[in-house]
Design a protein around this motif. Structure first.
Motif, mmCIF file in Angstrom:
data_model
loop_
_atom_site.group_PDB
_atom_site.id
_atom_site.type_symbol
_atom_site.label_atom_id
_atom_site.label_comp_id
_atom_site.label_asym_id
_atom_site.label_seq_id
_atom_site.Cartn_x
_atom_site.Cartn_y
_atom_site.Cartn_z
ATOM 1 N N ASP A 12 0.862 -1.181 0.000
ATOM 2 C CA ASP A 12 0.000 0.000 0.000
ATOM 3 C C ASP A 12 0.899 1.231 0.000
ATOM 4 O O ASP A 12 1.605 1.487 0.964
ATOM 5 C CB ASP A 12 -0.893 -0.014 1.234
ATOM 6 C CG ASP A 12 -1.817 1.191 1.291
ATOM 7 O OD1 ASP A 12 -2.009 1.841 0.250
ATOM 8 O OD2 ASP A 12 -2.335 1.481 2.393
ATOM 9 N N THR A 13 0.898 1.984 -1.073
ATOM 10 C CA THR A 13 1.759 3.157 -1.182
ATOM 11 C C THR A 13 0.982 4.451 -1.050
ATOM 12 O O THR A 13 1.511 5.518 -1.305
ATOM 13 C CB THR A 13 2.494 3.145 -2.530
ATOM 14 O OG1 THR A 13 1.522 3.148 -3.580
ATOM 15 C CG2 THR A 13 3.417 1.970 -2.650
ATOM 16 N N SER A 14 -0.274 4.421 -0.624
ATOM 17 C CA SER A 14 -1.074 5.644 -0.559
ATOM 18 C C SER A 14 -0.504 6.643 0.443
ATOM 19 O O SER A 14 -0.574 7.840 0.234
ATOM 20 C CB SER A 14 -2.522 5.317 -0.224
ATOM 21 O OG SER A 14 -2.585 4.676 1.044
ATOM 22 N N GLY A 15 0.064 6.173 1.555
ATOM 23 C CA GLY A 15 0.660 7.072 2.539
ATOM 24 C C GLY A 15 1.854 7.811 1.971
ATOM 25 O O GLY A 15 2.031 8.998 2.203
ATOM 26 N N ASP A 17 2.356 8.381 -1.220
ATOM 27 C CA ASP A 17 1.870 9.297 -2.250
ATOM 28 C C ASP A 17 1.443 10.621 -1.612
ATOM 29 O O ASP A 17 1.764 11.690 -2.122
ATOM 30 C CB ASP A 17 0.698 8.686 -3.018
ATOM 31 C CG ASP A 17 1.119 7.522 -3.889
ATOM 32 O OD1 ASP A 17 2.325 7.390 -4.161
ATOM 33 O OD2 ASP A 17 0.235 6.736 -4.282
ATOM 34 N N PHE A 18 0.744 10.544 -0.485
ATOM 35 C CA PHE A 18 0.312 11.754 0.202
ATOM 36 C C PHE A 18 1.521 12.551 0.686
ATOM 37 O O PHE A 18 1.589 13.766 0.519
ATOM 38 C CB PHE A 18 -0.594 11.409 1.389
ATOM 39 C CG PHE A 18 -0.954 12.604 2.226
ATOM 40 C CD1 PHE A 18 -1.866 13.534 1.766
ATOM 41 C CD2 PHE A 18 -0.359 12.803 3.462
ATOM 42 C CE1 PHE A 18 -2.183 14.649 2.519
ATOM 43 C CE2 PHE A 18 -0.664 13.907 4.225
ATOM 44 C CZ PHE A 18 -1.588 14.826 3.754
ATOM 45 N N LEU A 19 2.499 11.867 1.282
ATOM 46 C CA LEU A 19 3.699 12.537 1.793
ATOM 47 C C LEU A 19 4.434 13.254 0.668
ATOM 48 O O LEU A 19 4.822 14.410 0.807
ATOM 49 C CB LEU A 19 4.627 11.519 2.464
ATOM 50 C CG LEU A 19 5.937 12.071 3.017
ATOM 51 C CD1 LEU A 19 5.670 13.045 4.148
ATOM 52 C CD2 LEU A 19 6.820 10.949 3.482
ATOM 53 N N SER A 21 3.242 14.297 -2.098
ATOM 54 C CA SER A 21 2.461 15.387 -2.686
ATOM 55 C C SER A 21 2.436 16.613 -1.782
ATOM 56 O O SER A 21 2.302 17.729 -2.258
ATOM 57 C CB SER A 21 1.033 14.921 -2.978
ATOM 58 O OG SER A 21 0.364 14.630 -1.769
ATOM 59 N N VAL A 22 2.601 16.437 -0.470
ATOM 60 C CA VAL A 22 2.553 17.549 0.477
ATOM 61 C C VAL A 22 3.939 18.135 0.741
ATOM 62 O O VAL A 22 4.081 19.321 1.013
ATOM 63 C CB VAL A 22 1.903 17.085 1.804
ATOM 64 C CG1 VAL A 22 1.997 18.150 2.867
ATOM 65 C CG2 VAL A 22 0.467 16.699 1.564
ATOM 66 N N TYR A 25 5.128 21.594 -0.699
ATOM 67 C CA TYR A 25 4.452 22.750 -0.110
ATOM 68 C C TYR A 25 5.008 23.049 1.284
ATOM 69 O O TYR A 25 5.208 24.214 1.644
ATOM 70 C CB TYR A 25 2.948 22.516 -0.035
ATOM 71 C CG TYR A 25 2.327 22.349 -1.402
ATOM 72 C CD1 TYR A 25 2.199 23.432 -2.262
ATOM 73 C CD2 TYR A 25 1.894 21.104 -1.837
ATOM 74 C CE1 TYR A 25 1.648 23.286 -3.524
ATOM 75 C CE2 TYR A 25 1.341 20.943 -3.091
ATOM 76 C CZ TYR A 25 1.222 22.037 -3.931
ATOM 77 O OH TYR A 25 0.678 21.883 -5.175
#
Length: 144
Positions: A12-15, A17-19, A21-22, A25
């Motif tokens: 599961d790479t969703s975590g 991906d979020f990191l 992407s943020v 910023y």
């Protein structure tokens, strides 16, 4: 599922991906905060340095210090643990009362903190938010 994975394992790479992407910023935000802080300090220094030096008869009514402590950052290597040194900085403030009763606190930039005591009277030279000189004299009757 990975197409060529014999075990059928699919991470599961969703975590992540979020990191990812943020992070850009957050990096820009921290960078802007640091640059803004440096610009603010530089502007305040320039304002005080450009201010005219004024002298007045005053009474020292209070003294205080403010300590800023900056801790070191640890780093780990294969062989040992190291840490950058921590440091602190002490700011010295002197509060003066003028002949008209006005009180104002000044940052001591010339090492006067240890040379003056509360209730001392004399002529103080101030420049913006800085106290730059103090010459002790006897108090006139309105301070007695």
């Amino acid at each position: 599922m990975f197409p060529n994975s014999p075990s059928g394992f699919s991470p599961d790479t969703s975590g992540f991906d979020f990191l990812f992407s943020v992070f850009p910023y957050l990096f820009v935000l921290v960078f802007l905060l640091i640059v803004g802080s440096l610009l603010f300090r530089g502007a305040r220094y320039a304002k005080n340095a450009a201010s005219p030096r004024q002298s007045a008869f005053v009474k020292v009514v209070a003294k205080r210090t403010r300590v800023e402590h900056h801790s070191g950052t640890p780093s780990f290597t294969d062989e040992h643990f190291t840490s950058t040194p921590s440091h602190s900085h002490t700011y010295y403030y002197i509060t003066l009362e003028f002949e008209d009763g006005e009180r104002k606190e000044f940052l001591d930039v010339k090492g006067l903190y240890g040379l003056v005591a509360e209730d001392d009277t004399g002529f103080a030279a101030v420049q913006g938010d800085w106290i730059v000189a103090f010459e002790r004299t006897a108090a006139p009757s309105y301070y007695s």
